[in-house]
Scaffold this motif. Sequence first.
Motif, PDB file in Angstrom:
ATOM      1  N   TYR A 343       0.834  -1.196   0.000  1.00 41.78           N
ATOM      2  CA  TYR A 343       0.000   0.000   0.000  1.00 41.78           C
ATOM      3  C   TYR A 343       0.875   1.255   0.000  1.00 41.78           C
ATOM      4  N   ALA A 344       1.850   1.298   0.898  1.00 33.65           N
ATOM      5  CA  ALA A 344       2.727   2.472   1.006  1.00 33.65           C
ATOM      6  C   ALA A 344       3.544   2.668  -0.279  1.00 33.65           C
ATOM      7  N   LYS A 345       4.007   1.590  -0.849  1.00 34.67           N
ATOM      8  CA  LYS A 345       4.815   1.677  -2.064  1.00 34.67           C
ATOM      9  C   LYS A 345       3.992   2.201  -3.242  1.00 34.67           C
ATOM     10  N   LEU A 346       2.755   1.766  -3.341  1.00 37.70           N
ATOM     11  CA  LEU A 346       1.898   2.249  -4.419  1.00 37.70           C
ATOM     12  C   LEU A 346       1.566   3.725  -4.217  1.00 37.70           C
ATOM     13  N   MET A 347       1.312   4.135  -2.976  1.00 40.12           N
ATOM     14  CA  MET A 347       1.016   5.544  -2.718  1.00 40.12           C
ATOM     15  C   MET A 347       2.202   6.435  -3.084  1.00 40.12           C
ATOM     16  N   LYS A 348       3.403   5.948  -2.834  1.00 41.84           N
ATOM     17  CA  LYS A 348       4.589   6.717  -3.205  1.00 41.84           C
ATOM     18  C   LYS A 348       4.661   6.868  -4.725  1.00 41.84           C
ATOM     19  N   GLU A 349       4.341   5.802  -5.454  1.00 42.70           N
ATOM     20  CA  GLU A 349       4.354   5.899  -6.912  1.00 42.70           C
ATOM     21  C   GLU A 349       3.332   6.929  -7.391  1.00 42.70           C
ATOM     22  N   LEU A 350       2.148   6.918  -6.793  1.00 40.57           N
ATOM     23  CA  LEU A 350       1.110   7.871  -7.201  1.00 40.57           C
ATOM     24  C   LEU A 350       1.530   9.303  -6.895  1.00 40.57           C
ATOM     25  N   LEU A 378       1.373   0.168 -10.043  1.00 38.03           N
ATOM     26  CA  LEU A 378      -0.078   0.007 -10.066  1.00 38.03           C
ATOM     27  C   LEU A 378      -0.451  -1.210 -10.906  1.00 38.03           C
ATOM     28  N   ASP A 379       0.170  -1.325 -12.078  1.00 44.73           N
ATOM     29  CA  ASP A 379      -0.107  -2.476 -12.942  1.00 44.73           C
ATOM     30  C   ASP A 379       0.260  -3.781 -12.240  1.00 44.73           C
ATOM     31  N   ALA A 380       1.404  -3.785 -11.536  1.00 41.08           N
ATOM     32  CA  ALA A 380       1.828  -4.987 -10.819  1.00 41.08           C
ATOM     33  C   ALA A 380       0.830  -5.351  -9.722  1.00 41.08           C
ATOM     34  N   VAL A 381       0.310  -4.348  -9.017  1.00 40.24           N
ATOM     35  CA  VAL A 381      -0.674  -4.577  -7.953  1.00 40.24           C
ATOM     36  C   VAL A 381      -1.955  -5.172  -8.536  1.00 40.24           C
ATOM     37  N   VAL A 382      -2.424  -4.617  -9.638  1.00 44.93           N
ATOM     38  CA  VAL A 382      -3.659  -5.120 -10.259  1.00 44.93           C
ATOM     39  C   VAL A 382      -3.460  -6.543 -10.771  1.00 44.93           C
ATOM     40  N   GLN A 383      -2.346  -6.781 -11.475  1.00 44.62           N
ATOM     41  CA  GLN A 383      -2.097  -8.116 -12.013  1.00 44.62           C
ATOM     42  C   GLN A 383      -1.963  -9.156 -10.902  1.00 44.62           C
ATOM     43  N   GLU A 384      -1.305  -8.790  -9.812  1.00 43.94           N
ATOM     44  CA  GLU A 384      -1.138  -9.735  -8.705  1.00 43.94           C
ATOM     45  C   GLU A 384      -2.472 -10.019  -8.026  1.00 43.94           C
ATOM     46  N   SER A 385      -3.348  -9.031  -7.977  1.00 36.66           N
ATOM     47  CA  SER A 385      -4.685  -9.250  -7.422  1.00 36.66           C
ATOM     48  C   SER A 385      -5.496 -10.174  -8.325  1.00 36.66           C
ATOM     49  N   PHE A 386      -5.390  -9.961  -9.645  1.00 38.56           N
ATOM     50  CA  PHE A 386      -6.015 -10.879 -10.598  1.00 38.56           C
ATOM     51  C   PHE A 386      -5.498 -12.301 -10.388  1.00 38.56           C
ATOM     52  N   ARG A 440       2.578 -10.897  -3.856  1.00 37.16           N
ATOM     53  CA  ARG A 440       3.834 -10.146  -3.990  1.00 37.16           C
ATOM     54  C   ARG A 440       3.878  -9.493  -5.380  1.00 37.16           C
ATOM     55  N   PRO A 441       3.407  -8.247  -5.496  1.00 38.92           N
ATOM     56  CA  PRO A 441       3.371  -7.572  -6.798  1.00 38.92           C
ATOM     57  C   PRO A 441       4.741  -7.440  -7.454  1.00 38.92           C
ATOM     58  N   GLU A 442       5.802  -7.448  -6.659  1.00 35.46           N
ATOM     59  CA  GLU A 442       7.149  -7.256  -7.229  1.00 35.46           C
ATOM     60  C   GLU A 442       7.502  -8.311  -8.261  1.00 35.46           C
ATOM     61  N   ARG A 443       6.840  -9.472  -8.221  1.00 32.42           N
ATOM     62  CA  ARG A 443       7.169 -10.512  -9.205  1.00 32.42           C
ATOM     63  C   ARG A 443       6.935 -10.001 -10.637  1.00 32.42           C
TER      64      ARG A 443
END
Length: 525
Positions: A343-350, A378-386, A440-443
């Motif tokens: 969450y924190a990492k995505l907010m920093k990107e935004l 953001l794309d990594a977060v969405v794809q990992e959730s999928f 783990r979105p980093e993958r």
Amino acid sequence: MLLNEVLPILARYWPLVLVSSVLAFLLNNKYWKGLNKYPGHWLAGYTNWWRFWDVWGREHEWTILRLHREHGDVVRLGPNVLSFADPRAIKVIYGLNKGMVKSDFYPVQNAVSKGRRLQSLFSSTDEDYHSKYRRCVNNAFAMSSLVNYEPLVSSTLGVFLDETQKQYADSGKICSFSNWLQFFAFDVIGDLTWSKRLGFVEEHRDVDGIIAFLNKFLSYAGPVGQMPILDLFLEKNPIRMWAQRIGLSKSTFPVTVFAQKRSNERAGEIQKIKQYGLPENVSNPRGVDMLSKFAQAAHDHPEFMTDTQVLTSCVSMVFAGSETTAISLSSVFYFLLKHPRVYAKLMKELDDAVADGKIESRSDKSVSWAESQKLPYLDAVVQESFRIHPAPGNAHERIVPPQGMDILGNFVPGGTIVGCNAWVMHRRPEIFGADVDTYRPERWIEATPAQQKEMRGTMFQFGAGARTCIGKNVSLLEIYKLVPSFLRRFEIELDRPDREWKTHNAWFVRQSEFYTRFRPREASV
């Protein structure tokens, strides 16, 4: 006569005859076609009642994942059903010109109007009908059409953000976030289809009980689809359908009535489009909606795209367009909240993207589609959730052509039902890494271009091949706009961080008991 001699014997020994007949039926199921060589639950080879009850238990996705991990890449789910787990099977089973057709699982999900089935793109098993239908409406769902739809999505997004502020952020009330996101998804479908929000968000309620109906219907279709003959005794009983056709029964699917009412409100305008086509070179700042596109398809293909097909297309938008998107949105937010580091990492990107000018600093904190495509995390977060929680929880069933076919070294006889399950495909360690059960979105960031291609080629949440979900691009538009916009506008926290949500596999794996609180994110850029 022989009959006179046999009947007394049957009458005398009927218990033995009955037991022998049942045993013969079960043994025939078990060894029919030689599918007994494939492992699975011990009951699966004898009867489809096993998978009916397992799907009825609402956790079928975990059953299939466990069976494949125990028994390997091919598992028997029924007397005539095989599940494949090797990602290479996707191209074989769902590839173009393979001769595969959808099983009878899909017509169970036909909507009904006046005693007649409405064959949608999703539910049709006739490949010729599907290809003609898809050619008619393909343009309405093409990626190039997203620019037309974004103003419609933005319209609902703005209202959703404002209502979230008013109803929850300012008041401090607890929000059932999965329900609230489903309200958003429904109103977006209303805007996209009829250029009119349906009132779910503004009225904070399930308009006309449509969500309740869909939940009930999908909960029915999931298990009954494992034994489709049951549908002919229940929802689509021929006598019941005949009574509707001649007017003795007025029963019609609420979703059909809902879509018909919305479409009737613009009957005059739509009739003109069907007759003359959409006017060219006329600027429409709100974009051209789906109903207009379907009417244009009727103008271009009057021999196929009838009023029934136009209505069916609108019904399909309500049926499939809301449920899967709401599930995916809930997944994105839930896993973010369960993993504060992400969450924190995505907010920093935004925030960095706003500071760098990649995202325009708007007063409502909204993010455009084009801007969202510049955000790799953001794309990594969405794809990992999928990946971790794909919307469909059952296999996408196909029927092997009569001549049979080879599937990864396994000759499968003609008429066998085969399929892949997204929950199984998305947890293949050779594709996604040893930690497949970890969010783990980093993958998605660490993967090489070749690995990225293989990972994305294995993602199965929208299906694959010619029958890939036609609304995929529309769903992605909603997700990639709402997630960053909502996160920029509000801080989110779980009401009970120690509590897990509950899931319910009704063909689509929806979530419940996902309770959150929101605060305005005043410090955001």
